[in-house]
Design a protein around this motif. Structure first.
Motif, PDB file in Angstrom:
ATOM      1  N   UNK A 161       0.845  -1.193   0.000  1.00 37.47           N
ATOM      2  CA  UNK A 161       0.000   0.000   0.000  1.00 37.47           C
ATOM      3  C   UNK A 161       0.878   1.238   0.000  1.00 37.47           C
ATOM      4  N   UNK A 162       0.364   2.315  -0.619  1.00 36.53           N
ATOM      5  CA  UNK A 162       1.120   3.559  -0.641  1.00 36.53           C
ATOM      6  C   UNK A 162       1.185   4.146   0.763  1.00 36.53           C
ATOM      7  N   UNK A 163       0.041   4.177   1.453  1.00 38.60           N
ATOM      8  CA  UNK A 163      -0.015   4.740   2.799  1.00 38.60           C
ATOM      9  C   UNK A 163      -0.595   3.704   3.748  1.00 38.60           C
ATOM     10  N   UNK A 164       0.070   3.506   4.872  1.00 41.39           N
ATOM     11  CA  UNK A 164      -0.466   2.601   5.875  1.00 41.39           C
ATOM     12  C   UNK A 164      -1.403   3.364   6.808  1.00 41.39           C
ATOM     13  N   UNK A 165      -1.918   2.667   7.799  1.00 38.53           N
ATOM     14  CA  UNK A 165      -2.923   3.256   8.695  1.00 38.53           C
ATOM     15  C   UNK A 165      -2.374   4.454   9.456  1.00 38.53           C
ATOM     16  N   UNK A 166      -1.146   4.353   9.946  1.00 39.05           N
ATOM     17  CA  UNK A 166      -0.552   5.448  10.723  1.00 39.05           C
ATOM     18  C   UNK A 166      -0.340   6.688   9.863  1.00 39.05           C
ATOM     19  N   UNK A 167       0.076   6.485   8.624  1.00 39.15           N
ATOM     20  CA  UNK A 167       0.278   7.618   7.714  1.00 39.15           C
ATOM     21  C   UNK A 167      -1.046   8.294   7.408  1.00 39.15           C
ATOM     22  N   UNK A 168      -2.087   7.512   7.200  1.00 38.60           N
ATOM     23  CA  UNK A 168      -3.405   8.102   6.950  1.00 38.60           C
ATOM     24  C   UNK A 168      -3.899   8.895   8.148  1.00 38.60           C
ATOM     25  N   UNK A 198       2.229  12.735   2.520  1.00 36.42           N
ATOM     26  CA  UNK A 198       2.072  11.327   2.871  1.00 36.42           C
ATOM     27  C   UNK A 198       3.260  10.492   2.439  1.00 36.42           C
ATOM     28  N   UNK A 199       3.777  10.770   1.242  1.00 40.56           N
ATOM     29  CA  UNK A 199       4.965  10.045   0.782  1.00 40.56           C
ATOM     30  C   UNK A 199       6.152  10.346   1.683  1.00 40.56           C
ATOM     31  N   UNK A 200       6.312  11.613   2.087  1.00 39.61           N
ATOM     32  CA  UNK A 200       7.433  11.989   2.951  1.00 39.61           C
ATOM     33  C   UNK A 200       7.305  11.339   4.327  1.00 39.61           C
TER      34      UNK A 200
END
Length: 81
Positions: A4-11, A66-68
């Motif tokens: 996944x591009x973003x996991x739960x913590x990143x979201x 989010x990528x950073x």
């Protein structure tokens, strides 16, 4: 299997940008359905352009943030191993 591009913590970290984006989308829809000052092509077009460009820039900013954040979290995990 693709990651996944973003996991739960990143979201959860990006929620500070997702909530204002929802507000902008709400107002675009509200003013499109119920124009309080009537429909004037110049004024309405300018209004939608300002809010739309702001929403688009916020989407771009949120994606790169989010990528950073995801990259920083991955680097921290790699340093602890």
């Amino acid at each position: 299997m693709s990651e996944k591009v973003f996991d739960r913590e990143t979201l959860l970290d990006l929620t500070v940008n997702i909530i204002p984006l929802g507000i902008l989308v709400f107002f675009i829809g509200a003013f499109a359905l119920f124009p309080p000052w009537g429909v004037d092509p110049l004024v309405s077009g300018l209004q939608f352009a300002i809010v739309g460009v702001t929403a688009l820039l916020l989407v771009i900013l949120t994606y790169y943030a989010g990528k950073a954040v995801s990259k920083a979290e991955n680097e921290m995990e790699a340093d602890h191993e």
